[in-house]
Enzyme design. Structure first.
Site, PDB file in Angstrom:
ATOM      1  N   GLY A 152       0.835  -1.207   0.000  1.00 49.99           N
ATOM      2  CA  GLY A 152       0.000   0.000   0.000  1.00 49.99           C
ATOM      3  C   GLY A 152       0.862   1.246   0.000  1.00 49.99           C
ATOM      4  N   ILE A 168      -0.641   6.525   4.197  1.00 47.62           N
ATOM      5  CA  ILE A 168       0.332   6.145   5.226  1.00 47.62           C
ATOM      6  C   ILE A 168       1.663   5.797   4.565  1.00 47.62           C
ATOM      7  CG2 ILE A 168       0.876   4.442   7.041  1.00 47.62           C
ATOM      8  CD1 ILE A 168      -2.108   4.364   7.713  1.00 47.62           C
ATOM      9  N   ASN A 201     -10.471  -8.521   2.857  1.00 45.29           N
ATOM     10  CA  ASN A 201      -9.103  -8.421   3.383  1.00 45.29           C
ATOM     11  C   ASN A 201      -8.396  -9.766   3.424  1.00 45.29           C
ATOM     12  OD1 ASN A 201      -8.237  -5.678   3.918  1.00 45.29           O
ATOM     13  ND2 ASN A 201     -10.187  -5.567   4.998  1.00 45.29           N
ATOM     14  N   ASP A 222      -2.356   3.419  19.415  1.00 47.43           N
ATOM     15  CA  ASP A 222      -3.217   3.526  20.599  1.00 47.43           C
ATOM     16  C   ASP A 222      -2.366   3.825  21.838  1.00 47.43           C
ATOM     17  OD1 ASP A 222      -5.592   2.494  19.061  1.00 47.43           O
ATOM     18  OD2 ASP A 222      -4.237   0.793  18.884  1.00 47.43           O
ATOM     19  N   HIS A 233      -7.235  -3.564  18.176  1.00 49.35           N
ATOM     20  CA  HIS A 233      -7.120  -2.188  17.689  1.00 49.35           C
ATOM     21  C   HIS A 233      -8.513  -1.768  17.217  1.00 49.35           C
ATOM     22  CE1 HIS A 233      -5.876   1.462  15.779  1.00 49.35           C
ATOM     23  NE2 HIS A 233      -6.323   1.051  14.619  1.00 49.35           N
TER      24      HIS A 233
HETATM   25  P1  NAD Z   1      -5.019   4.566   1.551  1.00 48.43           P
HETATM   26  O1  NAD Z   1      -6.329   4.136   0.955  1.00 48.43           O
HETATM   27  O2  NAD Z   1      -4.538   5.955   1.381  1.00 48.43           O
HETATM   28  O3  NAD Z   1      -3.874   3.604   1.006  1.00 48.43           O
HETATM   29  C1  NAD Z   1      -4.024   2.228   0.922  1.00 48.43           C
HETATM   30  C2  NAD Z   1      -3.186   1.790  -0.268  1.00 48.43           C
HETATM   31  O4  NAD Z   1      -3.184   0.364  -0.267  1.00 48.43           O
HETATM   32  C3  NAD Z   1      -3.749   2.245  -1.610  1.00 48.43           C
HETATM   33  O5  NAD Z   1      -2.735   2.914  -2.341  1.00 48.43           O
HETATM   34  C4  NAD Z   1      -4.159   0.923  -2.284  1.00 48.43           C
HETATM   35  O6  NAD Z   1      -3.972   0.969  -3.700  1.00 48.43           O
HETATM   36  C5  NAD Z   1      -3.225  -0.044  -1.615  1.00 48.43           C
HETATM   37  N1  NAD Z   1      -3.654  -1.448  -1.657  1.00 48.43           N
HETATM   38  C6  NAD Z   1      -4.923  -1.943  -1.602  1.00 48.43           C
HETATM   39  N2  NAD Z   1      -4.890  -3.265  -1.718  1.00 48.43           N
HETATM   40  C7  NAD Z   1      -3.593  -3.632  -1.833  1.00 48.43           C
HETATM   41  C8  NAD Z   1      -2.927  -4.877  -2.017  1.00 48.43           C
HETATM   42  N3  NAD Z   1      -3.605  -6.028  -2.123  1.00 48.43           N
HETATM   43  N4  NAD Z   1      -1.581  -4.875  -2.113  1.00 48.43           N
HETATM   44  C9  NAD Z   1      -0.883  -3.725  -2.036  1.00 48.43           C
HETATM   45  N5  NAD Z   1      -1.463  -2.518  -1.895  1.00 48.43           N
HETATM   46  C10 NAD Z   1      -2.798  -2.477  -1.787  1.00 48.43           C
HETATM   47  O7  NAD Z   1      -5.128   4.170   3.103  1.00 48.43           O
HETATM   48  P2  NAD Z   1      -4.168   4.642   4.283  1.00 48.43           P
HETATM   49  O8  NAD Z   1      -4.697   5.896   4.888  1.00 48.43           O
HETATM   50  O9  NAD Z   1      -2.765   4.573   3.838  1.00 48.43           O
HETATM   51  O10 NAD Z   1      -4.487   3.477   5.360  1.00 48.43           O
HETATM   52  C11 NAD Z   1      -4.066   2.154   5.113  1.00 48.43           C
HETATM   53  C12 NAD Z   1      -4.670   1.203   6.139  1.00 48.43           C
HETATM   54  O11 NAD Z   1      -4.174   1.494   7.442  1.00 48.43           O
HETATM   55  C13 NAD Z   1      -6.187   1.277   6.276  1.00 48.43           C
HETATM   56  O12 NAD Z   1      -6.681  -0.066   6.405  1.00 48.43           O
HETATM   57  C14 NAD Z   1      -6.407   2.023   7.578  1.00 48.43           C
HETATM   58  O13 NAD Z   1      -7.657   1.712   8.181  1.00 48.43           O
HETATM   59  C15 NAD Z   1      -5.261   1.466   8.379  1.00 48.43           C
HETATM   60  N6  NAD Z   1      -4.872   2.225   9.572  1.00 48.43           N
HETATM   61  C16 NAD Z   1      -4.442   1.490  10.640  1.00 48.43           C
HETATM   62  C17 NAD Z   1      -4.029   2.130  11.801  1.00 48.43           C
HETATM   63  C18 NAD Z   1      -3.536   1.341  12.983  1.00 48.43           C
HETATM   64  O14 NAD Z   1      -3.204   1.960  14.007  1.00 48.43           O
HETATM   65  N7  NAD Z   1      -3.462   0.019  12.960  1.00 48.43           N
HETATM   66  C19 NAD Z   1      -4.059   3.530  11.863  1.00 48.43           C
HETATM   67  C20 NAD Z   1      -4.484   4.254  10.748  1.00 48.43           C
HETATM   68  C21 NAD Z   1      -4.898   3.579   9.599  1.00 48.43           C
HETATM   69  C1  LMR Z   2      -6.956   4.728  13.625  1.00 50.67           C
HETATM   70  O1  LMR Z   2      -6.869   4.194  14.719  1.00 50.67           O
HETATM   71  O2  LMR Z   2      -6.725   5.943  13.445  1.00 50.67           O
HETATM   72  C2  LMR Z   2      -7.322   3.900  12.431  1.00 50.67           C
HETATM   73  O3  LMR Z   2      -7.298   2.546  12.734  1.00 50.67           O
HETATM   74  C3  LMR Z   2      -8.551   4.346  11.784  1.00 50.67           C
HETATM   75  C4  LMR Z   2      -9.806   3.811  12.396  1.00 50.67           C
HETATM   76  O4  LMR Z   2     -10.634   3.323  11.617  1.00 50.67           O
HETATM   77  O5  LMR Z   2      -9.988   3.878  13.601  1.00 50.67           O
END
Ligand code: NAD
Ligand code: LMR
Length: 336
Positions: free
Chosen positions: A12, A17, A106, A160, A188
């Site tokens: 991604g 991110i 997913n 978190d 999470h």
């Molecule tokens: P985004 O939509 O800007 O980017 C996601 C990218 O992943 C896109 O460019 C997409 O083309 C790519 N992608 C989709 N499927 C894919 C695959 N099979 N292989 C490779 N790349 C793929 O999203 P973002 O803001 O970068 O967030 C990414 C993820 O992180 C989301 O699921 C979001 O909910 C999660 N997130 C988690 C936390 C945490 O604390 N765990 C915090 C914030 C966001």
């Molecule tokens: C976050 O914690 O900011 C991300 O996992 C986004 C969400 O859906 O809570």
């Protein structure tokens, strides 16, 4: 003599991110100023141009530690020889999508990526899953990575943890690095339990420091229950509401903190990460749950022996039940 470069794969990488992560990794913020890196960026075809653009910009930064950057939409190519895999790309929930649809979509990403890590990554690979639902996506990846020990797969709850530390630092008017012993338990998600029972500030129990500022222990406990816990647990939703999209820079920062401490060691005290349970604290074996963890540089281990009073026990159990329900849902769908 210069260290051999470490290969880091980011999935991604063309997303939000990814863009916040790549430049900090290449600058040495994650692995330190002496460890050169090779970056491998994995995207789906629609994301390739964004990832290729980021690769051009990385070149334009002329980072001394960056050896090379490759962009691919083939998981086996992108994970080839990688020692650190950061699984960021995930399928967000779309309109009308039920939870089962989200888990299935997913699984279609994290199952094949787990399998590709198993066949192409380096023997020492360690993995952090950022893409949501992070704990269960990590479980799915683990189940498909037949040749990689399960404990190499972790999920991000450091955001978190950092949020909890940030809230306490503000409430106590201290620097965040003066706080120790905060723990995030469970998923999470909004069910997580941010626990300060063992936390200290400048050597004083956080609960006592809060009581002093708020006029007693009852008031301090009320603040923790009514303000602090819901604020930390729902911070992701608050960010989405205020910014219009989910956290980016703070998530990338937390992912860097997670990998840095896993690879270089936690030093004094502990942090929080979601790791595979071996039954510690009564969490069913095999679930990927957030725990207090330490690392000596060879990977996170659960810190055992902390006490949980009956109320804390109930809060941990509630979040762990949600994880078990997610695991059962993916199992019922035949995804693990
Ligand atoms: P985004 O939509 O800007 O980017 C996601 C990218 O992943 C896109 O460019 C997409 O083309 C790519 N992608 C989709 N499927 C894919 C695959 N099979 N292989 C490779 N790349 C793929 O999203 P973002 O803001 O970068 O967030 C990414 C993820 O992180 C989301 O699921 C979001 O909910 C999660 N997130 C988690 C936390 C945490 O604390 N765990 C915090 C914030 C966001
Ligand atoms: C976050 O914690 O900011 C991300 O996992 C986004 C969400 O859906 O809570």
């Amino acid at each position: 003599m210069e260290q051999a470069p470490t290969t880091v794969t980011i999935t991604g990488a063309g997303g939000q991110i990814g863009y916040a992560l790549l430049f900090r990794i290449a600058a040495g913020d994650m692995l330190g100023p002496d460890r050169p890196v090779r970056l491998r960026l994995l995207e789906i075809p629609q994301g390739m141009r964004a990832a290729e653009g980021a690769a051009l910009e990385l070149q334009d930064c002329a980072f001394p530690l960056l050896r090379d950057v490759e962009v691919s939409d083939d998981a086996e190519v992108a994970f080839d020889g990688c020692s650190i895999a950061m699984l960021v790309g995930a399928r967000p929930r779309g309109p009308g999508m039920e939870r089962a649809d989200l888990l299935a979509a997913n699984a279609g990403i994290f199952g094949p990526q787990g399998a590709a890590i198993s066949t192409s990554a380096s023997d020492d690979v360690r993995v952090v899953v950022v893409g949501n639902p992070a704990n269960t996506n990590a479980l799915i990846a683990t189940a498909s990575a037949l040749d990689v020990p399960a404990e190499r797969f972790t999920a991000l709850t450091r955001l978190d943890h950092n949020r909890a530390v940030g809230q306490l630092a503000q409430a106590l008017e201290v620097r965040p690095d003066e706080l120790r012993g905060v723990t995030i338990w469970g998923n999470h998600s909004a069910s997580q339990f941010p626990d300060v029972a063992h936390a200290t500030v400048r050597g004083v129990a956080v609960i006592d420091a809060l009581a002093e500022r708020r006029g007693g222990h009852e008031q301090a406990t009320a603040w923790l229950d009514d303000i602090f816990i819901p604020r930390v647990a729902r911070r992701g939703a608050e960010i989405i509401e205020v910014r219009g999209s989910s956290s980016v820079a703070s998530a990338a920062n937390a992912a860097i903190d997670h990998v840095r401490d896993d690879q270089l060691g936690t030093g004094e005290g502990w942090t929080s990460a979601a790791v595979v349970s071996r039954g510690e604290y009564g969490v069913p074996e095999g679930l990927i749950s957030s725990f207090p963890v330490t690392s000596d540089g060879t990977g996170y281990r659960v810190l055992e022996g902390l006490s949980l009073d009956p109320r804390a026990r109930g809060l941990v159990d509630a979040s762990v039940s949600e994880l078990a329900a997610e695991r059962d849902a993916v199992r019922d769908l035949g995804l693990i």
